[in-house]
Design an enzyme around this catalytic site. Structure first.
Site, short mmCIF file in Angstrom:
data_model
loop_
_atom_site.label_atom_id
_atom_site.label_comp_id
_atom_site.label_asym_id
_atom_site.label_seq_id
_atom_site.Cartn_x
_atom_site.Cartn_y
_atom_site.Cartn_z
N ASP A 167 16.29 -46.27 -7.62
CA ASP A 167 17.42 -47.19 -7.56
C ASP A 167 17.14 -48.26 -6.52
O ASP A 167 16.47 -48.00 -5.52
CB ASP A 167 18.71 -46.44 -7.19
CG ASP A 167 19.20 -45.55 -8.32
OD1 ASP A 167 18.88 -45.84 -9.49
OD2 ASP A 167 19.89 -44.55 -8.03
N ASP A 181 20.92 -47.96 -15.29
CA ASP A 181 22.34 -47.64 -15.09
C ASP A 181 23.22 -48.78 -15.60
O ASP A 181 24.26 -48.55 -16.24
CB ASP A 181 22.62 -47.41 -13.61
CG ASP A 181 21.86 -46.21 -13.06
OD1 ASP A 181 21.56 -45.29 -13.84
OD2 ASP A 181 21.58 -46.21 -11.84
#
Length: 208
Positions: A167, A181
């Site tokens: 991330d 995401d």
């Protein structure tokens, strides 16, 4: 008088005349009716193929963008100071996330891996009856996002099916996430909108 009528002949009755004219017209109209029906049925298969092609094209683009961004982040940003994009409101900061989207549920990595794999299988099966372009885009986003995070689960440390997702998008006062995401969330929102509007994946519209 009867002899004159026999020689001259009696005119055809309207019914008889009508019968004589309708048969050729009916025979001529029958192929036309079949030709009118055929164009409505013939495009169904090409249309379905085009929608499936859109689904997989969107999925490939979403997957490649996610994969490329993660490779760049790991090579250039991991173990370095975060990069500020909009002051401290939006930064790029590389982290490894063992949980689900936005860092939730880090103790259930394997479960999330299985769920991602199941989502991919369901989308692939649903593609067989896909006729709607918006649904093709929504499912493509879901598929690309699920494949992106599943790739991390399989190939990244600490192990197969337990890998931590990369991330790097870090808004202020919000969880850190990635492009996979984002694709999943956008696809999910689009599906909710389509469902509220009554549009089904097969292109039919229903009203509750």
């Amino acid at each position: 008088m009867a002899e004159a009528e026999r020689i001259i002949g009696t005119p055809d009755t309207p019914d008889a005349a009508g019968d004589g004219q309708e048969r050729p017209d009916a025979e001529q109209e029958r192929p036309d009716a079949e030709q009118e029906r055929m164009p409505e049925q013939a495009p169904e298969r090409p249309r379905a193929k085009r929608r499936v092609a859109v689904l997989f094209a969107v999925a490939v683009v979403a997957y490649l963008l996610d994969l490329g961004s993660k490779m760049l982040v790991v090579a250039k940003l991991e173990h370095h100071e975060p990069i500020e994009i909009v002051g401290d409101w939006l930064r790029l900061a590389a982290i490894r996330n063992a949980g689900a989207a936005f860092g939730f549920g880090e103790a259930f990595t394997i479960i999330f891996t299985v769920i991602a794999a199941a989502v991919i299988v369901v989308i692939a099966r649903l593609a067989r009856k896909l006729r709607s372009l918006p649904w093709a885009i929504a499912l493509g986003l879901l598929l690309g996002g699920a494949l992106g995070n599943l790739t991390d689960r399989i190939f990244r440390a600490p192990g197969v099916f337990e890998g931590a997702v990369v991330d790097f998008i870090a808004p202020k006062h919000f969880a850190v996430f990635n492009l996979a995401d984002s694709a999943i969330v956008c696809g999910g929102i689009l599906i909710v909108i389509l469902s509220f509007r009554g549009l089904d994946p097969d292109g039919t519209v229903h009203k509750d």
